[in-house]
Design an enzyme around this catalytic site. Structure first.
Site, short mmCIF file in Angstrom:
data_model
loop_
_atom_site.label_atom_id
_atom_site.label_comp_id
_atom_site.label_asym_id
_atom_site.label_seq_id
_atom_site.Cartn_x
_atom_site.Cartn_y
_atom_site.Cartn_z
N SER A 1 3.27 -2.14 10.49
CA SER A 1 4.71 -2.09 10.77
C SER A 1 5.43 -3.40 10.46
CB SER A 1 4.96 -1.67 12.23
OG SER A 1 4.46 -0.36 12.45
N HIS B 1 -9.60 1.01 4.62
CA HIS B 1 -8.33 1.23 5.33
C HIS B 1 -8.58 2.20 6.50
CE1 HIS B 1 -4.23 2.43 6.20
NE2 HIS B 1 -3.85 1.32 5.58
N GLU C 1 -5.49 -5.18 10.62
CA GLU C 1 -4.54 -4.09 10.79
C GLU C 1 -4.85 -3.32 12.07
OE1 GLU C 1 -2.46 -2.87 7.04
OE2 GLU C 1 -4.28 -1.71 7.04
N GLY D 1 2.74 -1.11 4.30
CA GLY D 1 2.75 0.31 3.93
C GLY D 1 4.18 0.80 3.76
N GLY D 2 4.71 1.40 4.82
CA GLY D 2 6.03 2.05 4.78
C GLY D 2 7.12 1.21 4.11
N ASN E 1 0.86 -1.18 0.00
CA ASN E 1 0.00 0.00 0.00
C ASN E 1 0.91 1.24 0.00
OD1 ASN E 1 -1.89 1.99 0.38
ND2 ASN E 1 -2.27 1.51 2.54
N TRP E 2 1.03 1.84 -1.17
CA TRP E 2 1.93 3.00 -1.28
C TRP E 2 1.33 4.26 -0.68
CZ3 TRP E 2 4.34 3.03 -6.93
CH2 TRP E 2 5.18 1.92 -7.07
N LYS E 3 0.05 4.21 -0.31
CA LYS E 3 -0.65 5.40 0.21
C LYS E 3 -0.48 6.56 -0.79
CE LYS E 3 0.27 3.55 4.74
NZ LYS E 3 0.08 3.69 6.15
N GLY F 1 1.94 2.25 10.58
CA GLY F 1 2.85 3.37 10.36
C GLY F 1 3.54 3.87 11.62
C1 PEP Z 1 -0.87 0.09 5.86
O1 PEP Z 1 -0.78 1.15 5.28
O2 PEP Z 1 -1.85 -0.62 5.67
C2 PEP Z 1 0.21 -0.31 6.77
C3 PEP Z 1 0.12 -1.47 7.37
O3 PEP Z 1 1.24 0.56 6.94
P1 PEP Z 1 2.66 0.24 7.66
O4 PEP Z 1 3.19 -1.04 7.07
O5 PEP Z 1 3.52 1.42 7.34
O6 PEP Z 1 2.39 0.10 9.12
#
Ligand code: PEP
Length: 222
Positions: free
Chosen positions: A183, A100, A150, A204-205, A9-11, A156
Site C-alpha cells: 500500500s 510474492h 511485504e 502494486g496498485g 508489480n503490475w500483477k 493491496g
Molecule cells: C505488491 O503487489 O507487491 C504490492 C505491494 O501491492 P500494493 O502496492 O497494491 O499493496
C-alpha cells in the site's frame, strides 16, 4: 547520493496490450521528464532512482520491460506453461520477483522459492525475494539477492505498515538492499526510505496509475 530501486508489480493488469503500452510509455516519458528537471535551479536530486517494471509475461517482449513477476527453476524442458530464467534473460529482463505472497497463497512453497532464487542467480539475473517474515529467507543462497519486505496485511489493502514496524524489520534484515512493499503511495513513499531506511519500494496498485507512480518516483528522488 543513495541508489534506490522502485519496482512496479503490475500483477495481472492491464487487460490489453494496447493499455499496457500506453501505461509503460507514459511512465517512461514521465521518468525522462523527471530526470531533466531539477528540484530547483542549483540543486541535484538527492537520490538516484532505478525503475523496474514487472508486467505480465505476455507483455514483456513488446514493452522491452526489465522486470518479471516470477519464473521457473529449470532453463528448458517438458514443463508446460512455465517460463525459464534463461528465456527472461534473453529478452532483456534484469530483475525477477520471487515468492510474492499472492503466489505463496496459491501453493508456492519454500522449496520451490529456494530453487527459483538459485536458478535466477545462476543465469545472472537479480532475484527480488518477497517475504513477510525473516524465516522465509532460505539460508543457503549464494549470491546477491534483493529482499522485499511485504507484510501480507498491507498488500493491496490500502493499510500500509507503520513506519516504526517496518523500520524494525529493516534493522533485523541482514541484507544491504531491502525494499518495502504494501500500500505504498505518493504520501507515504518517502517515509519508508528516509525514516525506515529502506533502499527502495515494491509497488502494486499505485504502479497502475502513471501519474501517481511518477509522483512516487519524484518524491523519493528529491
Ligand atoms: C505488491 O503487489 O507487491 C504490492 C505491494 O501491492 P500494493 O502496492 O497494491 O499493496
Amino acid at each position: 547520493m543513495k541508489k534506490l530501486l522502485i519496482v512496479a508489480n503490475w500483477k495481472m493488469n492491464p487487460e490489453r496490450l494496447t493499455q499496457a503500452k500506453l501505461l509503460f510509455n507514459s511512465v517512461k516519458q514521465g521518468i525522462k521528464k523527471i530526470r531533466n528537471t531539477r528540484p530547483n535551479r542549483n540543486q541535484r536530486f538527492s537520490n538516484r532512482v532505478e525503475v523496474v517494471i514487472c508486467p505480465p509475461f505476455v507483455y514483456l517482449s513488446a514493452l522491452k520491460a526489465n522486470g518479471a513477476q516470477d519464473c521457473f527453476w529449470e532453463n528448458k524442458g517438458a514443463y508446460t506453461g512455465e517460463i525459464s530464467p534463461l528465456m527472461l534473460k534473453d529478452i532483456g529482463v534484469k530483475y525477477v520477483l520471487i515468492g510474492h505472497s499472492e503466489r505463496r497463497a496459491r501453493g508456492e512453497t519454500f522449496e520451490m522459492i529456494n530453487k527459483k532464487i538459485k536458478a535466477v542467480l545462476k543465469v545472472g539475473l537479480k532475484p527480488i525475494l518477497c517475504i513477510d517474515k525473516l524465516s522465509q529467507i532460505p539460508k543457503d543462497i549464494q549470491g546477491n539477492y534483493i529482499l522485499a519486505y511485504e507484510p501480507v496485511f498491507a498488500i493491496g489493502t490500502g493499510k500500509p505498515c507503520s513506519v516504526e514496524r517496518s523500520k524494525k524489520m529493516r534493522k533485523n534484515a541482514d541484507n544491504n538492499f531491502v525494499l518495502y512493499g504494501g500500500s505504498v503511495n505518493s504520501q507515504n513513499a518517502k517515509d519508508y526510505i528516509e525514516k525506515a531506511g529502506f533502499q527502495g519500494l515494491l509497488i502494486g496498485g499505485a504502479s497502475l496509475n502513471s501519474k501517481e507512480f511518477l509522483r512516487i518516483i519524484k518524491n523519493v528522488a528529491i
